[in-house]
Design an enzyme around this catalytic site. Structure first.
Site, PDB file in Angstrom:
ATOM      1  N   HIS A  85       0.848  -1.197   0.000  1.00 42.79           N
ATOM      2  CA  HIS A  85       0.000   0.000   0.000  1.00 42.79           C
ATOM      3  C   HIS A  85       0.881   1.245   0.000  1.00 42.79           C
ATOM      4  O   HIS A  85       1.918   1.294   0.669  1.00 42.79           O
ATOM      5  CB  HIS A  85      -0.928   0.000   1.212  1.00 42.79           C
ATOM      6  CG  HIS A  85      -2.024   1.010   1.114  1.00 42.79           C
ATOM      7  ND1 HIS A  85      -1.815   2.351   1.369  1.00 42.79           N
ATOM      8  CD2 HIS A  85      -3.337   0.895   0.762  1.00 42.79           C
ATOM      9  CE1 HIS A  85      -2.946   3.008   1.192  1.00 42.79           C
ATOM     10  NE2 HIS A  85      -3.890   2.152   0.822  1.00 42.79           N
ATOM     11  N   GLU A 152      -4.226   1.422  -7.177  1.00 41.72           N
ATOM     12  CA  GLU A 152      -4.645   2.594  -6.413  1.00 41.72           C
ATOM     13  C   GLU A 152      -3.764   3.783  -6.791  1.00 41.72           C
ATOM     14  O   GLU A 152      -2.659   3.932  -6.259  1.00 41.72           O
ATOM     15  CB  GLU A 152      -4.511   2.337  -4.906  1.00 41.72           C
ATOM     16  CG  GLU A 152      -5.504   1.349  -4.348  1.00 41.72           C
ATOM     17  CD  GLU A 152      -5.570   1.435  -2.823  1.00 41.72           C
ATOM     18  OE1 GLU A 152      -6.654   1.707  -2.303  1.00 41.72           O
ATOM     19  OE2 GLU A 152      -4.533   1.256  -2.174  1.00 41.72           O
TER      20      GLU A 152
END
Length: 227
Positions: A85, A152
């Site tokens: 992430h 993302e």
């Protein structure tokens, strides 16, 4: 369609019990939902969703202050893990080398890996997104059977500014040529845009941040995806 909630640094043990109770009472066996809760909120209950870990250290256990090892995840039968992430890459300086060690450890143990990739705004605006994402994917085994890739774009995370449907479709379609695995989109996903995102042929699900922190809001998003 897969719905993954990343609760990040939110929810206490007590508030997560209430969160989980609401989901358990409203989800069906047909819903494909995972919740990546803070480690302090892990529990041993059987839920209508899969419980996942936002982070782990690639070890069984050991002298790694503040980290979470496999033995701790095993206690809660957790097999789903987030790796890569952008907040861990940028804020906690997790390098490509370290991410590879986490991926290899997870793969060795047969875990379900949600591997996050994404570009910053300057990379996007310079038209180098595909090249950048390709380099990020060189770090892992794309043939791993339990791999899910989450795209993302960093410039869309928590900003309220989602990529356009055309942008998402273009990038996910490109990623399909790189890896035959489920692909997720994340980046300011909410009830207002989920139906359009769900309609993208190359999109197999979403990784949701802010819009998943409230259980009823998350349920509304899941419902809106099928309208």
């Amino acid at each position: 369609m897969k719905f993954l909630a990343n609760l990040k640094c939110n929810h206490t043990r007590a508030s997560f019990r209430e969160y989980a109770k609401i989901l358990d009472e409203n989800l069906s066996a047909n819903d494909d939902v995972s919740v990546f809760a803070p480690a302090s909120a892990f529990d041993e209950k059987k839920h209508m969703f899969r419980l996942g870990a936002q982070n782990f250290y690639p070890c069984e256990s050991g002298a790694f202050t503040g980290e979470i090892g496999k033995a701790m995840l095993d206690e809660f039968e957790i097999k789903d893990v987030l790796i890569g992430h952008s907040e861990r890459r940028e804020i906690l300086n997790e390098s490509e080398e370290f991410l590879r060690s986490k991926f290899d450890f997870a793969a060795k143990n047969g875990w379900n890996v949600i591997y996050c990739i994404g570009e910053n705004l300057s990379t996007n605006e310079s038209g180098a997104t595909k090249e950048f994402l390709s380099r990020q994917l060189e770090n892992i085994d794309l043939g791993y059977k339990n791999l899910v890739i989450a795209y993302e774009p960093i410039w869309a995370i928590g900003t309220g500014r989602s990529a356009s449907i055309e942008q998402i479709d273009e990038v996910l379609s490109f990623l399909k040529t790189k890896a035959n695995v489920p692909l997720l989109y994340g980046g300011s996903v909410n009830a207002a845009n989920i139906a359009d995102i769900a309609g993208i042929k190359s999109c197999d699900g979403v990784l949701v941040g802010t819009a998943s922190w409230d259980a009823n809001n998350f349920l509304g998003l899941i419902g809106a995806a099928s309208r």
